[in-house]
Design an enzyme around this catalytic site. Sequence first.
Site, short mmCIF file in Angstrom:
data_model
loop_
_atom_site.label_atom_id
_atom_site.label_comp_id
_atom_site.label_asym_id
_atom_site.label_seq_id
_atom_site.Cartn_x
_atom_site.Cartn_y
_atom_site.Cartn_z
CG HIS A 1 -2.44 -0.91 0.68
ND1 HIS A 1 -2.12 -2.44 1.26
CD2 HIS A 1 -3.74 -0.93 0.77
CE1 HIS A 1 -3.27 -2.87 0.92
NE2 HIS A 1 -3.97 -1.34 0.65
CE LYS B 1 -3.53 -0.13 4.93
NZ LYS B 1 -5.19 0.02 5.30
N1 LIG Z 1 -12.71 -0.58 3.03
C1 LIG Z 1 -11.82 0.15 1.71
O1 LIG Z 1 -12.38 -0.44 0.42
C2 LIG Z 1 -10.89 0.76 1.69
C3 LIG Z 1 -10.39 1.61 0.85
C4 LIG Z 1 -9.80 2.27 0.82
C5 LIG Z 1 -9.49 2.94 2.44
N2 LIG Z 1 -9.74 2.15 3.92
C6 LIG Z 1 -9.72 2.59 4.71
O2 LIG Z 1 -10.20 3.64 4.79
C7 LIG Z 1 -9.66 5.24 5.39
C8 LIG Z 1 -9.58 6.12 5.38
O3 LIG Z 1 -8.51 6.21 4.91
P1 LIG Z 1 -8.10 7.11 3.89
O4 LIG Z 1 -7.02 6.91 2.76
O5 LIG Z 1 -9.20 8.18 3.28
O6 LIG Z 1 -7.31 8.22 5.35
P2 LIG Z 1 -7.27 10.00 5.02
O7 LIG Z 1 -6.31 10.44 3.93
O8 LIG Z 1 -5.96 9.80 6.21
O9 LIG Z 1 -7.93 10.06 5.89
C9 LIG Z 1 -9.27 9.79 7.00
C10 LIG Z 1 -9.99 10.88 7.45
O10 LIG Z 1 -10.74 11.18 8.73
C11 LIG Z 1 -10.48 11.82 9.46
N3 LIG Z 1 -10.68 11.94 11.05
C12 LIG Z 1 -9.62 11.17 11.77
N4 LIG Z 1 -9.90 11.14 12.89
C13 LIG Z 1 -11.03 11.74 12.99
C14 LIG Z 1 -12.03 12.24 13.93
N5 LIG Z 1 -11.47 12.18 14.97
N6 LIG Z 1 -13.01 12.87 13.92
C15 LIG Z 1 -13.66 13.16 12.36
N7 LIG Z 1 -12.83 12.88 11.57
C16 LIG Z 1 -11.33 12.31 11.34
C17 LIG Z 1 -8.75 12.03 8.73
O11 LIG Z 1 -8.88 14.19 9.60
P3 LIG Z 1 -7.85 14.66 9.84
O12 LIG Z 1 -7.58 15.07 8.39
O13 LIG Z 1 -7.90 16.10 10.69
O14 LIG Z 1 -6.50 13.59 10.96
C18 LIG Z 1 -9.26 11.94 7.63
O15 LIG Z 1 -10.28 12.89 7.13
C19 LIG Z 1 -8.75 4.20 6.71
O16 LIG Z 1 -8.87 3.31 7.54
C20 LIG Z 1 -8.47 2.54 5.60
O17 LIG Z 1 -7.61 1.63 5.38
C21 LIG Z 1 -10.72 1.07 3.18
#
Ligand SMILES: NC(=O)c1ccc[n+]([C@@H]2O[C@H](COP(=O)([O-])OP(=O)(O)OC[C@H]3O[C@@H](n4cnc5c(N)ncnc54)[C@H](OP(=O)(O)O)[C@@H]3O)[C@@H](O)[C@H]2O)c1
Length: 229
Positions: free
Chosen positions: A133, A137
């Site tokens: 990844h 991540k």
């Molecule tokens: N199921 C699937 O198919 C799939 C696919 C891709 C990713 N994922 C998962 O999805 C999640 C997000 O991935 P991503 O790549 O989008 O991550 P990311 O770019 O780090 O985005 C996470 C977001 O969540 C916000 N956040 C974190 N803690 C928070 C809180 N307490 N209150 C409100 N907002 C909060 C962060 O805000 P801040 O910037 O303010 O911290 C950020 O905007 C991860 O767990 C990843 O492993 C799953």
Amino acid sequence: MNSIRIAIAGAGRMGQALAASIDGLPDLVLAGVWHRGADLDALLKKADVVIDFSLPQGTEAVLAAAIGNQVPLVCGVSGLDDKLTRRLHEAALHLPLVYDRNMSLGIAVLERSVREAATTLGTAFEVVIAEVHHVHKKDAPSGTALKLGEAVAEARGEASTDRIKFESERRGEVPGDHQVTMRTPTETLAFSHSVTTRQVFVDGALRAARWVVGQPPGLYAMQDVLFRP
Ligand SMILES: NC(=O)c1ccc[n+]([C@@H]2O[C@H](COP(=O)([O-])OP(=O)(O)OC[C@H]3O[C@@H](n4cnc5c(N)ncnc54)[C@H](OP(=O)(O)O)[C@@H]3O)[C@@H](O)[C@H]2O)c1
């Protein structure tokens, strides 16, 4: 038919990609995106479904708000600990909830194939699950690798994934590569899945959101969204 109003929790890579996609779709409308510190209850009052792509620290609040406002939930957040996983199960007693650590069609199919292979091959085969990844991540092994490992263990009648070897690599901007290898000294079987864009996960999450609206309370996975008759 009225458009389905979608709230997004998490304004990161996935949240932004989701919001951009909803804009172009006739049957969906964006109710809003929940940022850190914003009023989630107010957002959910004007939503038919919430999609959570925040991080584990955000998911606790999303679960509470989804229950409080009786809004169906699609959660794709990986790296949930045991306490949050229990909360997820409790929430599913009150509302329809799709939880999947990988929303892609390909991984859903691969999971079925891996299950069948593990059932047939049994414990004589060593299983290695390797994933690559992007460098941003936060969790490792990936939620998808763990989910595939759990499928193998379950198919082999094992209580844990202790006998499965996980390998994780963080490189560049890779959206997600997984490989499951089953081998003995004389035979090797390999399954692999690769995506070139996170749009694949966005499309899966939107498919889950359309599906979950109108389902009875319960905990569902992409297997249900894609394959339930
Ligand atoms: N199921 C699937 O198919 C799939 C696919 C891709 C990713 N994922 C998962 O999805 C999640 C997000 O991935 P991503 O790549 O989008 O991550 P990311 O770019 O780090 O985005 C996470 C977001 O969540 C916000 N956040 C974190 N803690 C928070 C809180 N307490 N209150 C409100 N907002 C909060 C962060 O805000 P801040 O910037 O303010 O911290 C950020 O905007 C991860 O767990 C990843 O492993 C799953």
